[in-house]
Motif scaffolding. Structure first.
Motif, PDB file in Angstrom:
ATOM      1  N   ALA A 217       0.911  -1.296  -0.069  1.00  0.00           N
ATOM      2  CA  ALA A 217      -0.005   0.174  -0.038  1.00  0.00           C
ATOM      3  C   ALA A 217       0.861   1.204  -0.195  1.00  0.00           C
ATOM      4  CB  ALA A 217      -0.908  -0.074   1.191  1.00  0.00           C
ATOM      5  N   LEU A 218       0.404   2.262  -0.537  1.00  0.00           N
ATOM      6  CA  LEU A 218       1.084   3.477  -0.716  1.00  0.00           C
ATOM      7  C   LEU A 218       0.646   4.730   0.236  1.00  0.00           C
ATOM      8  CD1 LEU A 218       0.998   3.575  -4.771  1.00  0.00           C
ATOM      9  CD2 LEU A 218       2.716   3.215  -3.248  1.00  0.00           C
ATOM     10  N   PRO A 219       1.323   5.293   0.553  1.00  0.00           N
ATOM     11  CA  PRO A 219       1.014   6.559   1.798  1.00  0.00           C
ATOM     12  C   PRO A 219       0.192   7.739   1.077  1.00  0.00           C
ATOM     13  CG  PRO A 219       3.083   6.836   1.236  1.00  0.00           C
ATOM     14  CD  PRO A 219       2.707   5.451   0.415  1.00  0.00           C
ATOM     15  N   ALA A 220      -0.516   8.349   1.818  1.00  0.00           N
ATOM     16  CA  ALA A 220      -1.492   9.368   1.182  1.00  0.00           C
ATOM     17  C   ALA A 220      -0.460  10.750   1.307  1.00  0.00           C
ATOM     18  CB  ALA A 220      -2.596   9.581   2.090  1.00  0.00           C
ATOM     19  N   SER A 221       0.675  10.543   2.114  1.00  0.00           N
ATOM     20  CA  SER A 221       1.571  11.692   1.837  1.00  0.00           C
ATOM     21  C   SER A 221       2.224  12.055   0.472  1.00  0.00           C
ATOM     22  CB  SER A 221       2.497  11.256   3.193  1.00  0.00           C
ATOM     23  OG  SER A 221       3.367  10.336   2.601  1.00  0.00           O
ATOM     24  N   MET A 222       2.049  11.137  -0.272  1.00  0.00           N
ATOM     25  CA  MET A 222       2.568  11.301  -1.659  1.00  0.00           C
ATOM     26  C   MET A 222       1.769  12.401  -2.523  1.00  0.00           C
ATOM     27  SD  MET A 222       1.587   7.636  -3.833  1.00  0.00           S
ATOM     28  CE  MET A 222      -0.056   7.459  -4.689  1.00  0.00           C
ATOM     29  N   PHE A 223       0.548  12.517  -2.014  1.00  0.00           N
ATOM     30  CA  PHE A 223      -0.194  13.680  -2.631  1.00  0.00           C
ATOM     31  C   PHE A 223      -0.180  15.005  -1.833  1.00  0.00           C
ATOM     32  CE2 PHE A 223      -3.007   9.829  -3.112  1.00  0.00           C
ATOM     33  CZ  PHE A 223      -2.650   9.756  -4.436  1.00  0.00           C
ATOM     34  N   ASP A 224       0.375  16.017  -2.848  1.00  0.00           N
ATOM     35  CA  ASP A 224       0.623  17.256  -2.191  1.00  0.00           C
ATOM     36  C   ASP A 224      -0.699  17.941  -1.402  1.00  0.00           C
ATOM     37  OD1 ASP A 224       0.760  20.486  -2.433  1.00  0.00           O
ATOM     38  OD2 ASP A 224       2.996  19.678  -2.547  1.00  0.00           O
ATOM     39  N   PRO A 225      -0.359  18.564  -0.390  1.00  0.00           N
ATOM     40  CA  PRO A 225      -1.585  19.354   0.184  1.00  0.00           C
ATOM     41  C   PRO A 225      -2.598  20.169  -0.609  1.00  0.00           C
ATOM     42  CG  PRO A 225       0.298  19.101   1.951  1.00  0.00           C
ATOM     43  CD  PRO A 225       0.741  18.829   0.493  1.00  0.00           C
ATOM     44  N   GLN A 226      -1.872  20.714  -1.455  1.00  0.00           N
ATOM     45  CA  GLN A 226      -2.640  21.552  -2.409  1.00  0.00           C
ATOM     46  C   GLN A 226      -3.202  21.041  -3.454  1.00  0.00           C
ATOM     47  OE1 GLN A 226      -0.033  25.288  -3.243  1.00  0.00           O
ATOM     48  NE2 GLN A 226       1.404  24.481  -2.209  1.00  0.00           N
ATOM     49  N   VAL A 227      -3.343  19.724  -3.504  1.00  0.00           N
ATOM     50  CA  VAL A 227      -4.276  18.981  -4.712  1.00  0.00           C
ATOM     51  C   VAL A 227      -5.830  19.260  -4.093  1.00  0.00           C
ATOM     52  CG1 VAL A 227      -4.853  16.746  -5.615  1.00  0.00           C
ATOM     53  CG2 VAL A 227      -2.351  17.461  -5.254  1.00  0.00           C
ATOM     54  N   ALA A 228      -6.552  19.710  -4.799  1.00  0.00           N
ATOM     55  CA  ALA A 228      -7.887  19.859  -4.557  1.00  0.00           C
ATOM     56  C   ALA A 228      -8.767  18.650  -4.339  1.00  0.00           C
ATOM     57  CB  ALA A 228      -8.837  20.576  -5.345  1.00  0.00           C
ATOM     58  N   TYR A 229      -8.396  17.615  -5.214  1.00  0.00           N
ATOM     59  CA  TYR A 229      -9.219  16.365  -4.927  1.00  0.00           C
ATOM     60  C   TYR A 229      -8.466  15.189  -5.680  1.00  0.00           C
ATOM     61  CZ  TYR A 229     -13.147  13.070  -5.224  1.00  0.00           C
ATOM     62  OH  TYR A 229     -13.679  11.910  -5.238  1.00  0.00           O
ATOM     63  N   VAL A 230      -8.408  14.151  -4.944  1.00  0.00           N
ATOM     64  CA  VAL A 230      -7.743  12.802  -5.550  1.00  0.00           C
ATOM     65  C   VAL A 230      -8.870  11.802  -5.731  1.00  0.00           C
ATOM     66  CG1 VAL A 230      -6.042  11.174  -4.927  1.00  0.00           C
ATOM     67  CG2 VAL A 230      -5.629  13.376  -4.005  1.00  0.00           C
ATOM     68  N   ALA A 231      -8.822  11.474  -6.830  1.00  0.00           N
ATOM     69  CA  ALA A 231      -9.841  10.667  -7.453  1.00  0.00           C
ATOM     70  C   ALA A 231      -9.193   9.126  -7.624  1.00  0.00           C
ATOM     71  CB  ALA A 231     -10.592  11.073  -8.707  1.00  0.00           C
ATOM     72  N   LEU A 232      -9.564   8.316  -6.926  1.00  0.00           N
ATOM     73  CA  LEU A 232      -8.799   6.921  -6.691  1.00  0.00           C
ATOM     74  C   LEU A 232      -9.655   5.814  -7.329  1.00  0.00           C
ATOM     75  CD1 LEU A 232      -6.994   7.423  -3.485  1.00  0.00           C
ATOM     76  CD2 LEU A 232      -5.890   7.275  -5.758  1.00  0.00           C
ATOM     77  N   GLY A 233      -9.147   4.726  -7.912  1.00  0.00           N
ATOM     78  CA  GLY A 233      -9.629   3.588  -8.137  1.00  0.00           C
ATOM     79  C   GLY A 233      -8.837   2.459  -7.556  1.00  0.00           C
ATOM     80  N   HIS A 234      -9.411   1.236  -7.767  1.00  0.00           N
ATOM     81  CA  HIS A 234      -8.917  -0.137  -7.323  1.00  0.00           C
ATOM     82  C   HIS A 234      -9.655  -0.628  -6.214  1.00  0.00           C
ATOM     83  CE1 HIS A 234      -6.707  -3.597  -6.611  1.00  0.00           C
ATOM     84  NE2 HIS A 234      -6.096  -3.055  -5.450  1.00  0.00           N
TER      85      HIS A 234
END
Length: 417
Positions: A217-234
């Protein structure tokens, strides 16, 4: 700007050999209506469009018919699609010239330029408003395989880095930096991905485990806090990532196994306000065909047969009849079980998909837990190693032993190849 987030359609999937074209079509028809009713500007499809890498012609037709209908009813609609671990990147990208002419962007794999560097431009998709101006930027990152991620070198030679985990994080950072360089005031950055995040809740029977380079599993910290929305699948269960309201798995639109009977399937409507997400709203997907588990928990055969005989299901057309899983608790072999179950169901408008026998699994200390045959089939080599270690030594396997076992397993796999 309004976005709609969906993923994990698994077109072409069968449920214990029952075709599910009718259910998928009901969802796609509902989705077209929803796009129009909710006045959606951008549709995000976060991977696993198909159930396997070689989908049937019928599954392809379903996808392209949906895209044609969605664009016909909403000419302004922009669609961004990424490949999942079930998809073939090449097959998904094959009609790109035709799709792009209609405002449909497909990113199946991570390309490289002539110097061997990752082509980040392919991963950056401008999202345009109805006036044609860019209102947001989308980092469209497909399912990443080891060869897709940049190589990360530790500055401290004594520090061991997981090449997949750190390479994935670096790729997202590089893509985000490129998006930032293109942003002007008021433009949001959206990230898409198809991956398993830390603490993500998996479905028991229907999700293919992603273990690459020892990383589960990957950590959520890989997304910069300034990303407005993260759309994930799986992951098929709709859920937030790390408790963050704007980092989401939307989940699958229909149950892909009986373990998902209790899921509230949905798509997510995202409302952008400048560079931020104003709201995230679940839109629940109607279930065209019911899945029944009888009984709710495994029970002795005689109790199960009585429950089946008492089952009262309304008459329906064959394609709309519920799928049925029969759950039986057995102490030993029961060779005539299927005939007895079918006799108890005679004349009832249900489709017997599965008989799930559960036996007792005893540990040396006499503690017991029930494992279904499907659960046994899902066990990976490292799961078996952990169980055997616990049986032998009465404790969890230490990290160094797990690492040594993983190294041995990878070496054997490499020799077999």
């Amino acid at each position: 700007m309004r976005l709609l987030h969906t993923s994990d359609w698994h077109l072409g999937q069968t449920l214990h050999n029952f075709d599910r074209t009718y259910e998928h079509q009901c969802f796609l028809d509902w989705l077209v209506d929803t796009l129009v009713r909710e006045d959606i500007d951008v549709l995000l499809i976060a991977g696993d469009i198909f159930d396997n890498a070689n989908p049937s012609a019928a599954a392809h037709r379903q996808l392209y018919r949906f895209l044609q209908q969605a664009k016909a009813r909403g000419p302004h609609l922009q669609v961004v699609v990424i490949a999942g671990n079930h998809d073939s990147p090449g097959r998904l990208e094959a009609p790109t010239p035709l799709l792009e002419a209609h405002g449909i962007i497909v990113v199946g794999n991570v390309g490289r330029n002539g110097d061997g560097e990752i082509d980040l431009e392919r991963l950056l998709v401008p999202l345009r408003g109805r006036d044609g101006k860019v209102a947001a930027w989308c980092l469209a990152v497909p399912f990443l395989r080891p060869g897709d991620v940049p190589r990360v070198v530790a500055q401290d030679e004594t520090l061991a880095l997981d090449p997949y985990l750190h390479g994935t994080a670096l790729l997202y950072r590089q893509a985000f930096a490129l998006a930032q360089s293109r942003c002007t005031d008021g433009e949001a950055i959206i990230a898409m991905g198809h991956c398993h995040m830390v603490d993500g809740q998996s479905s028991q029977d229907s999700e293919r485990r992603i273990v690459i380079g020892g990383t589960e599993a990957l950590p959520a910290s890989m997304f910069d806090p300034q990303v407005a929305y993260v759309a994930l699948g799986h992951l098929h269960l709709a859920q937030r990532v790390g408790g963050h309201e704007h980092r989401r798995y939307c989940g699958s639109p229909l149950p892909l196994s009986f373990s998902e009977v209790g899921y509230q399937h949905q798509v997510l409507r995202i409302e952008l306000d400048g560079c931020n997400t104003k709201s995230v709203t679940p839109l629940h997907v109607p279930r065209a065909v019911q899945l029944l588990r009888v009984p709710a928990q495994p029970a002795p055969l005689e109790d199960v047969l009585a429950a089946l005989e008492a089952l009262d299901v309304p008459e329906q057309a064959l394609h709309a009849q519920p799928y049925l899983e029969v759950r039986v608790l057995l102490d030993g072999p029961e060779p005539g079980i299927r005939a007895r179950v079918e006799a108890a169901l005679a004349g009832k408008p249900v489709r017997l998909a599965k008989i799930e026998p559960t036996r007792r699994y005893a540990t040396p200390d006499a503690a017991s837990e029930a494992l279904t045959l499907d659960q046994l089939a899902q066990l990976q080599p490292d799961d078996i190693f952990r169980r055997l270690w616990a049986q032998r030594f009465g404790d969890e396997a230490p990290p160094d032993q797990l690492a040594a076992f993983a190294e041995l397993t990878h070496a054997l796999d490499g020799g077999a190849a």
